[in-house]
Design a protein around this motif. Sequence first.
Motif, mmCIF file in Angstrom:
data_model
loop_
_atom_site.group_PDB
_atom_site.id
_atom_site.type_symbol
_atom_site.label_atom_id
_atom_site.label_comp_id
_atom_site.label_asym_id
_atom_site.label_seq_id
_atom_site.Cartn_x
_atom_site.Cartn_y
_atom_site.Cartn_z
ATOM 1 N N VAL A 126 3.443 -48.882 -0.143
ATOM 2 C CA VAL A 126 3.682 -49.628 1.217
ATOM 3 C C VAL A 126 5.021 -49.889 0.924
ATOM 4 O O VAL A 126 5.470 -51.020 0.511
ATOM 5 C CB VAL A 126 2.413 -50.862 1.304
ATOM 6 N N ASP A 127 5.107 -50.262 2.572
ATOM 7 C CA ASP A 127 6.764 -51.183 3.164
ATOM 8 C C ASP A 127 6.291 -52.323 2.692
ATOM 9 O O ASP A 127 5.843 -53.323 2.803
ATOM 10 C CB ASP A 127 6.577 -49.973 4.021
ATOM 11 N N ALA A 128 7.950 -53.405 3.121
ATOM 12 C CA ALA A 128 7.801 -54.266 3.115
ATOM 13 C C ALA A 128 6.781 -55.299 4.264
ATOM 14 O O ALA A 128 6.075 -56.102 3.894
ATOM 15 C CB ALA A 128 9.307 -54.868 3.073
ATOM 16 N N GLY A 129 6.187 -54.754 5.069
ATOM 17 C CA GLY A 129 5.247 -54.988 6.179
ATOM 18 C C GLY A 129 3.600 -54.611 5.742
ATOM 19 O O GLY A 129 3.052 -55.147 6.511
ATOM 20 N N GLY A 130 3.621 -53.917 4.317
ATOM 21 C CA GLY A 130 2.073 -53.857 4.487
ATOM 22 C C GLY A 130 1.734 -52.392 4.327
ATOM 23 O O GLY A 130 0.918 -51.843 3.862
ATOM 24 N N ALA A 131 2.863 -51.135 5.409
ATOM 25 C CA ALA A 131 2.537 -49.987 5.804
ATOM 26 C C ALA A 131 2.186 -49.085 4.947
ATOM 27 O O ALA A 131 3.215 -49.161 3.980
ATOM 28 C CB ALA A 131 2.689 -49.642 6.685
ATOM 29 N N LEU A 132 0.864 -48.155 4.681
ATOM 30 C CA LEU A 132 1.022 -47.469 3.043
ATOM 31 C C LEU A 132 2.291 -45.976 4.538
ATOM 32 O O LEU A 132 2.193 -45.747 5.061
ATOM 33 C CB LEU A 132 -0.304 -46.290 3.760
ATOM 34 N N VAL A 133 3.663 -45.610 2.916
ATOM 35 C CA VAL A 133 3.792 -44.926 3.283
ATOM 36 C C VAL A 133 4.012 -43.473 1.999
ATOM 37 O O VAL A 133 5.004 -42.707 2.792
ATOM 38 C CB VAL A 133 5.522 -45.568 3.090
ATOM 39 N N GLY A 134 2.984 -44.113 1.181
ATOM 40 C CA GLY A 134 2.225 -42.724 0.432
ATOM 41 C C GLY A 134 1.493 -42.583 -0.640
ATOM 42 O O GLY A 134 1.350 -44.341 -0.597
ATOM 43 N N ILE A 135 1.461 -42.119 -1.764
ATOM 44 C CA ILE A 135 0.791 -42.266 -2.461
ATOM 45 C C ILE A 135 1.075 -41.775 -4.234
ATOM 46 O O ILE A 135 1.728 -41.002 -4.234
ATOM 47 C CB ILE A 135 -0.621 -41.987 -2.265
ATOM 48 N N VAL A 136 1.534 -42.157 -5.127
ATOM 49 C CA VAL A 136 1.585 -42.066 -5.649
ATOM 50 C C VAL A 136 0.871 -41.628 -6.803
ATOM 51 O O VAL A 136 -0.154 -42.056 -7.529
ATOM 52 C CB VAL A 136 2.639 -42.837 -7.314
ATOM 53 N N SER A 137 0.471 -40.618 -7.259
ATOM 54 C CA SER A 137 -0.923 -40.397 -8.324
ATOM 55 C C SER A 137 -0.256 -40.088 -9.895
ATOM 56 O O SER A 137 0.806 -39.925 -10.489
ATOM 57 C CB SER A 137 -1.843 -39.041 -8.476
ATOM 58 N N ARG A 138 -1.000 -40.084 -11.114
ATOM 59 C CA ARG A 138 -0.985 -39.532 -12.767
ATOM 60 C C ARG A 138 -0.022 -38.344 -12.545
ATOM 61 O O ARG A 138 1.241 -38.331 -13.401
ATOM 62 C CB ARG A 138 -1.903 -39.862 -13.263
ATOM 63 N N ALA A 139 -0.909 -37.549 -11.769
ATOM 64 C CA ALA A 139 -0.006 -35.873 -11.738
ATOM 65 C C ALA A 139 1.641 -36.344 -11.026
ATOM 66 O O ALA A 139 2.831 -35.223 -11.743
ATOM 67 C CB ALA A 139 -0.651 -35.306 -11.089
ATOM 68 N N ASP A 140 1.813 -37.117 -10.046
ATOM 69 C CA ASP A 140 2.962 -37.108 -9.968
ATOM 70 C C ASP A 140 4.092 -37.522 -10.609
ATOM 71 O O ASP A 140 5.427 -37.308 -11.144
ATOM 72 C CB ASP A 140 3.373 -38.396 -8.481
ATOM 73 N N LEU A 141 3.713 -38.733 -11.595
ATOM 74 C CA LEU A 141 4.469 -39.027 -12.706
ATOM 75 C C LEU A 141 4.093 -38.451 -13.918
ATOM 76 O O LEU A 141 5.424 -38.024 -14.697
ATOM 77 C CB LEU A 141 3.098 -40.845 -13.338
ATOM 78 N N VAL A 142 3.559 -37.192 -14.559
ATOM 79 C CA VAL A 142 3.642 -36.605 -15.175
ATOM 80 C C VAL A 142 4.578 -35.384 -15.543
ATOM 81 O O VAL A 142 5.535 -35.451 -15.848
ATOM 82 C CB VAL A 142 2.159 -35.595 -15.946
ATOM 83 N N ARG A 143 5.060 -35.685 -13.307
ATOM 84 C CA ARG A 143 6.420 -34.364 -13.497
ATOM 85 C C ARG A 143 7.319 -34.429 -13.623
ATOM 86 O O ARG A 143 7.916 -33.854 -14.114
ATOM 87 C CB ARG A 143 5.646 -33.924 -11.959
ATOM 88 N N VAL A 144 7.767 -36.123 -13.426
ATOM 89 C CA VAL A 144 8.533 -36.606 -13.652
ATOM 90 C C VAL A 144 9.190 -36.063 -15.133
ATOM 91 O O VAL A 144 10.432 -36.020 -15.627
ATOM 92 C CB VAL A 144 8.500 -38.278 -13.342
ATOM 93 N N PHE A 145 7.835 -36.701 -16.055
ATOM 94 C CA PHE A 145 8.420 -36.553 -17.115
ATOM 95 C C PHE A 145 8.266 -35.545 -18.327
ATOM 96 O O PHE A 145 8.603 -35.413 -19.843
ATOM 97 C CB PHE A 145 7.642 -37.339 -18.217
ATOM 98 N N LEU A 146 7.943 -34.885 -17.392
ATOM 99 C CA LEU A 146 7.919 -33.274 -17.790
ATOM 100 C C LEU A 146 9.073 -32.432 -17.681
ATOM 101 O O LEU A 146 8.931 -30.555 -16.978
ATOM 102 C CB LEU A 146 7.078 -32.255 -17.587
ATOM 103 N N ARG A 147 11.030 -32.889 -17.739
ATOM 104 C CA ARG A 147 11.948 -32.277 -17.056
ATOM 105 C C ARG A 147 11.616 -31.523 -18.041
ATOM 106 O O ARG A 147 11.384 -31.552 -19.382
ATOM 107 C CB ARG A 147 12.258 -32.988 -15.882
ATOM 108 N N PRO A 148 12.597 -29.684 -17.601
ATOM 109 C CA PRO A 148 13.152 -29.373 -18.908
ATOM 110 C C PRO A 148 14.326 -30.036 -19.880
ATOM 111 O O PRO A 148 14.950 -30.759 -18.309
ATOM 112 C CB PRO A 148 13.778 -28.457 -17.803
ATOM 113 N N ASP A 149 14.688 -29.557 -20.930
ATOM 114 C CA ASP A 149 15.181 -30.375 -21.336
ATOM 115 C C ASP A 149 17.113 -30.099 -20.900
ATOM 116 O O ASP A 149 17.731 -31.470 -21.225
ATOM 117 C CB ASP A 149 15.402 -30.569 -22.655
ATOM 118 N N LYS A 150 16.756 -29.398 -20.699
ATOM 119 C CA LYS A 150 18.463 -28.420 -19.951
ATOM 120 C C LYS A 150 18.437 -29.645 -18.597
ATOM 121 O O LYS A 150 19.598 -29.980 -18.751
ATOM 122 C CB LYS A 150 18.414 -26.671 -20.072
#
Length: 153
Positions: free
Chosen positions: A38-62
């Motif tokens: 949510v933004d500063a006014g409390g309006a929904l701007v998106g959703i973060v899921s566990r799958a989104d977080l896993v993708r961040v940590f699965l970046r290729p080593d290179k």
Amino acid sequence: MFAADLMTSPAITIGPDEDVVRAARLMESCGVHRIPVVDAGGALVGIVSRADLVRVFLRPDKDIRDEVRDEVLTKEMCVDPRSLSIAVHDGIVSIRGTVERYGMIGLIESLVRRVDGVVEVRAQLTAQFDDRRIRPEEPASGGRFGRRSLRRP
């Protein structure tokens, strides 16, 4: 049955500028799989899921190694990356070598930890110059050029 019967209350939210590690910890501690963003006014701007977080940590080593070399060392720290040994395996960054000043070591480690996909930093860094005990000196009277240089004819 209503949506209110299924939802977590009060809502657990996160701001768009929050760190992904904080989002992951919130999900874990609250037992949820998604967090509304949510933004500063409390309006929904998106959703973060566990799958989104896993993708961040699965970046290729290179990709992680390239970002450490190009962004952290070259751009942010102005260090020649060829002077250091950088290896990444399963998100664990190993960095060895000698930097100019001792004060750079902790900063490099901290910046590398912030790279998406880094799960651990193993640094074996030494310094050419130990700057831990250096204290800035008071400027000499008149500054670098003396008082005469400030007068106008």
